[in-house]
Design a protein around this motif. Structure first.
Motif, PDB file in Angstrom:
ATOM      1  N   ILE A  71      14.167 -42.855 -37.095  1.00  0.00           N
ATOM      2  CA  ILE A  71      14.615 -43.925 -38.010  1.00  0.00           C
ATOM      3  C   ILE A  71      15.710 -43.469 -38.967  1.00  0.00           C
ATOM      4  N   MET A  72      15.990 -42.152 -38.993  1.00  0.00           N
ATOM      5  CA  MET A  72      17.091 -41.664 -39.829  1.00  0.00           C
ATOM      6  C   MET A  72      18.390 -41.560 -39.029  1.00  0.00           C
ATOM      7  N   ASP A  73      18.302 -41.814 -37.737  1.00  0.00           N
ATOM      8  CA  ASP A  73      19.489 -41.774 -36.878  1.00  0.00           C
ATOM      9  C   ASP A  73      20.020 -43.216 -36.785  1.00  0.00           C
ATOM     10  N   PHE A  74      20.868 -43.597 -37.749  1.00  0.00           N
ATOM     11  CA  PHE A  74      21.283 -44.998 -37.861  1.00  0.00           C
ATOM     12  C   PHE A  74      22.049 -45.460 -36.621  1.00  0.00           C
ATOM     13  N   ALA A  75      22.811 -44.555 -36.013  1.00  0.00           N
ATOM     14  CA  ALA A  75      23.565 -44.941 -34.812  1.00  0.00           C
ATOM     15  C   ALA A  75      22.584 -45.330 -33.708  1.00  0.00           C
ATOM     16  N   ALA A  76      21.506 -44.551 -33.565  1.00  0.00           N
ATOM     17  CA  ALA A  76      20.508 -44.843 -32.523  1.00  0.00           C
ATOM     18  C   ALA A  76      19.796 -46.165 -32.843  1.00  0.00           C
ATOM     19  N   VAL A  77      19.486 -46.386 -34.116  1.00  0.00           N
ATOM     20  CA  VAL A  77      18.817 -47.646 -34.504  1.00  0.00           C
ATOM     21  C   VAL A  77      19.763 -48.818 -34.221  1.00  0.00           C
ATOM     22  N   GLY A  78      21.034 -48.661 -34.586  1.00  0.00           N
ATOM     23  CA  GLY A  78      22.028 -49.720 -34.374  1.00  0.00           C
ATOM     24  C   GLY A  78      22.188 -50.040 -32.895  1.00  0.00           C
ATOM     25  N   GLU A  79      22.223 -49.003 -32.087  1.00  0.00           N
ATOM     26  CA  GLU A  79      22.385 -49.202 -30.639  1.00  0.00           C
ATOM     27  C   GLU A  79      21.181 -49.952 -30.078  1.00  0.00           C
ATOM     28  N   PHE A  80      19.987 -49.567 -30.538  1.00  0.00           N
ATOM     29  CA  PHE A  80      18.774 -50.241 -30.061  1.00  0.00           C
ATOM     30  C   PHE A  80      18.814 -51.725 -30.450  1.00  0.00           C
ATOM     31  N   VAL A  81      19.223 -51.981 -31.696  1.00  0.00           N
ATOM     32  CA  VAL A  81      19.291 -53.359 -32.208  1.00  0.00           C
ATOM     33  C   VAL A  81      20.234 -54.195 -31.339  1.00  0.00           C
ATOM     34  N   GLN A  82      21.375 -53.614 -31.014  1.00  0.00           N
ATOM     35  CA  GLN A  82      22.352 -54.350 -30.186  1.00  0.00           C
ATOM     36  C   GLN A  82      21.840 -54.576 -28.773  1.00  0.00           C
ATOM     37  N   ASN A  83      21.253 -53.524 -28.197  1.00  0.00           N
ATOM     38  CA  ASN A  83      20.807 -53.629 -26.805  1.00  0.00           C
ATOM     39  C   ASN A  83      19.617 -54.561 -26.626  1.00  0.00           C
ATOM     40  N   ASN A  84      18.892 -54.807 -27.721  1.00  0.00           N
ATOM     41  CA  ASN A  84      17.670 -55.610 -27.598  1.00  0.00           C
ATOM     42  C   ASN A  84      17.743 -56.924 -28.373  1.00  0.00           C
ATOM     43  N   ASN A 124      29.276 -52.162 -40.037  1.00  0.00           N
ATOM     44  CA  ASN A 124      29.519 -52.153 -38.603  1.00  0.00           C
ATOM     45  C   ASN A 124      29.655 -53.595 -38.106  1.00  0.00           C
ATOM     46  N   PRO A 125      30.862 -54.008 -37.657  1.00  0.00           N
ATOM     47  CA  PRO A 125      31.089 -55.422 -37.309  1.00  0.00           C
ATOM     48  C   PRO A 125      30.070 -55.975 -36.316  1.00  0.00           C
ATOM     49  N   SER A 126      29.577 -55.166 -35.404  1.00  0.00           N
ATOM     50  CA  SER A 126      28.640 -55.720 -34.416  1.00  0.00           C
ATOM     51  C   SER A 126      27.203 -55.749 -34.937  1.00  0.00           C
ATOM     52  N   MET A 141      12.784 -64.990 -32.894  1.00  0.00           N
ATOM     53  CA  MET A 141      13.786 -63.925 -32.926  1.00  0.00           C
ATOM     54  C   MET A 141      13.129 -62.569 -32.672  1.00  0.00           C
ATOM     55  N   ASN A 142      13.929 -61.628 -32.224  1.00  0.00           N
ATOM     56  CA  ASN A 142      13.429 -60.258 -32.045  1.00  0.00           C
ATOM     57  C   ASN A 142      13.539 -59.514 -33.378  1.00  0.00           C
ATOM     58  N   ILE A 143      12.485 -58.797 -33.708  1.00  0.00           N
ATOM     59  CA  ILE A 143      12.435 -58.101 -34.999  1.00  0.00           C
ATOM     60  C   ILE A 143      12.135 -56.619 -34.750  1.00  0.00           C
ATOM     61  N   LEU A 144      12.832 -55.768 -35.489  1.00  0.00           N
ATOM     62  CA  LEU A 144      12.534 -54.330 -35.438  1.00  0.00           C
ATOM     63  C   LEU A 144      12.021 -53.898 -36.811  1.00  0.00           C
ATOM     64  N   LEU A 145      10.848 -53.282 -36.823  1.00  0.00           N
ATOM     65  CA  LEU A 145      10.253 -52.765 -38.058  1.00  0.00           C
ATOM     66  C   LEU A 145      10.287 -51.241 -37.996  1.00  0.00           C
ATOM     67  N   LEU A 146      10.797 -50.613 -39.064  1.00  0.00           N
ATOM     68  CA  LEU A 146      10.874 -49.147 -39.089  1.00  0.00           C
ATOM     69  C   LEU A 146       9.726 -48.562 -39.894  1.00  0.00           C
ATOM     70  N   GLY A 147       9.055 -47.547 -39.330  1.00  0.00           N
ATOM     71  CA  GLY A 147       7.987 -46.851 -40.034  1.00  0.00           C
ATOM     72  C   GLY A 147       6.778 -46.635 -39.139  1.00  0.00           C
ATOM     73  N   SER A 148       5.795 -45.901 -39.661  1.00  0.00           N
ATOM     74  CA  SER A 148       4.671 -45.546 -38.777  1.00  0.00           C
ATOM     75  C   SER A 148       3.337 -45.476 -39.495  1.00  0.00           C
ATOM     76  N   GLY A 149       3.246 -46.021 -40.713  1.00  0.00           N
ATOM     77  CA  GLY A 149       2.001 -45.868 -41.462  1.00  0.00           C
ATOM     78  C   GLY A 149       1.185 -47.149 -41.538  1.00  0.00           C
ATOM     79  N   GLY A 150       0.184 -47.108 -42.419  1.00  0.00           N
ATOM     80  CA  GLY A 150      -0.665 -48.274 -42.640  1.00  0.00           C
ATOM     81  C   GLY A 150       0.138 -49.431 -43.206  1.00  0.00           C
TER      82      GLY A 150
END
Ligand code: AMP
Ligand code: GLY
Length: 428
Positions: free
Chosen positions: A48-61, A85-87, A1-10
């Motif tokens: 990562i605080m722009d949930f609409a952008a994160v949601g769109e990325f999740v759907q598109n990928n 969000n139904p989708s 499956m495709n996985i998205l991880l949010l964050g940028s640290g160690g």
């Protein structure tokens, strides 16, 4: 499956390291990631605080699992955004609902939760601007040191511990006057706990739980735990004083009632619970809850998890953690953090890092790094990179980790040379 991880640290590099090892992970995206995560998957430039952008990325990928590293998106309600969000509803999101994230986002909420479920913690009272007078009088009834905590998230700086009553009173007034903005509109004053700290990690599906390896974190910048607080200068897992007897108390008195509390209060929670606790003469007391993994604890905890973490997280998402057990590497992991000179105050970015030579059993986790357009590795934060070594004994793990640390160079590099020494002394 495709996985998205949010964050940028160690922490995220260490989580990515385990996600990428899973056969179930076909494509790993990290937003925004760092130079280390770029070697394990695809970094994506998302807020990562722009949930609409994160949601769109999740759907598109065609992303099927979303792992949230830091607390901020959780406290702001990213889980609820996906559920509503139904989708996006079918995506496996690892983390609590906005309400559950109040366990970290509001100290007063967390303390009240602990009281409701008889979980051992320091006695406390909460005050606001209207009850300042009562707060000042309450301080007079306590013995020092005085512990003042901003109720809300304050970038890890919201706890003040004062020996002097007058200073504590001054600080209470300043906090309620907005020293930490809205985060200190309410202030928790609590009893001082004396002892040694431990970070306990739990994965829960809201009804069942899995105890992950625990760790000790080194928070201060200076050796011998001196100087300013930092994000963390190193970690050790396992922790010798967290033996079977102590961990049974932690499980019975803290972990079980916490998970029972989540279930009884119908709190939607499919994610990590980080219990920061104090070992006071052999008895555990909760200092705080976090709703995410710790940093730099994850850098010593995750390399010890032998199980497939994607499978583990799927069980957390589906509510079937009772049917899952985790396999842990019995060796000790020692993580030593390297930071930019000046950190945690002002420091430079953009220095060229020379990584030296790779060594067996030592993993480098990037924290604040980036690649220059020419491909050079550059410092890009206060905490820059850490070395985690695994070995049969703690002294050996520390030796390997420090050898690796000494081989890495950049202008102004600093690290603590005493990680683990307190634990070794306790073992003699
Ligand atoms: P927190 O942000 O709640 O983790 O607090 C930051 C640090 O303050 C903790 O890691 C402890 O070292 C210390 N601390 C917090 N609460 C107490 C307490 N009640 N007694 C003693 N130390 C505390
Ligand atoms: N290492 C402490 C934290 O992640 O909050």
């Amino acid at each position: 499956m495709n996985i998205l991880l949010l964050g940028s640290g160690g922490r995220e590099h260490a989580i990515a390291y385990k996600l990428a090892q899973s056969e179930r992970c076909s494509h790993l995206f990290i937003a925004p990631g760092n130079a280390g995560t770029a070697a394990l998957g695809e970094n994506v430039d998302l807020d990562i605080m722009d949930f609409a952008a994160v949601g769109e990325f999740v759907q598109n990928n065609q992303v099927e699992m979303l792992v949230v590293g830091p607390e901020a998106p959780l406290v702001e309600g990213i889980v609820d955004y996906f559920k509503e969000n139904p989708s996006l509803r079918q995506v496996h999101v690892i983390g609590p609902s906005k309400y559950g994230a109040k366990l970290e986002g509001s100290k007063d909420f967390a303390k009240a939760f602990m009281m409701r479920h008889n979980i051992p913690t320091a006695a406390y009272r909460t005050f606001d601007r209207d009850s300042l007078g009562e707060g000042l009088r309450f301080l007079e009834t306590l013995k020092g040191p005085y512990v003042l905590k901003a109720d809300g998230l304050a970038a890890g700086k919201g706890v003040l511990i004062d020996d002097d009553l007058e200073v504590a009173k001054q600080h209470l007034s300043e906090m309620l006057d907005g020293k930490f903005g809205n985060a200190s509109s309410h202030v928790v004053i609590e009893e001082y706990l004396s002892g040694i700290e431990l970070s306990v990690f739990v994965l829960t599906d809201g009804s069942h739980y899995l105890l992950l390896p625990s760790a000790k974190d080194y928070k201060r910048i200076g050796e011998g735990d001196s100087g300013l607080n930092t994000g963390g200068m190193g970690s050790i897992s396992p922790v010798p004083f967290a033996n079977k007897e102590f961990m049974k108390k932690v499980e019975d008195r803290i972990v079980k009632p916490t998970v029972r509390g989540l279930r009884e209060e119908k709190i939607d929670y499919h994610g990590f619970v980080f219990v920061g606790l104090m070992n006071c003469g052999g008895d555990p007391y909760v200092i705080e809850y976090n709703v995410r993994m710790g940093d730099p604890e994850t850098e010593s905890v995750f390399p010890r998890i032998k199980s497939d973490v994607v499978e583990m997280l799927m069980h957390a998402s589906r509510g079937t953690l009772d049917r899952y057990s985790v396999t842990v590497d019995q060796r000790t992991a020692a993580c030593v953090m390297m930071v930019a000179g000046g950190y945690p105050e002002s420091y430079k970015k953009g220095d060229v890092i020379n990584l030296g030579t790779e060594t067996k059993d030592v993993i480098l986790f990037h924290c604040g790094t980036k690649k220059s357009p020419e491909g050079a590795l550059l410092t890009n934060g206060g905490r820059v990179i850490c070395a985690t070594a695994l070995s049969d004994s703690m002294p050996e793990a520390l030796l390997k980790s420090y050898n690796r640390v000494n081989d890495i160079t950049w202008d102004g590099k600093y690290y603590r040379r005493d990680i683990g020494q307190d634990l070794l002394k306790m073992m003699i």
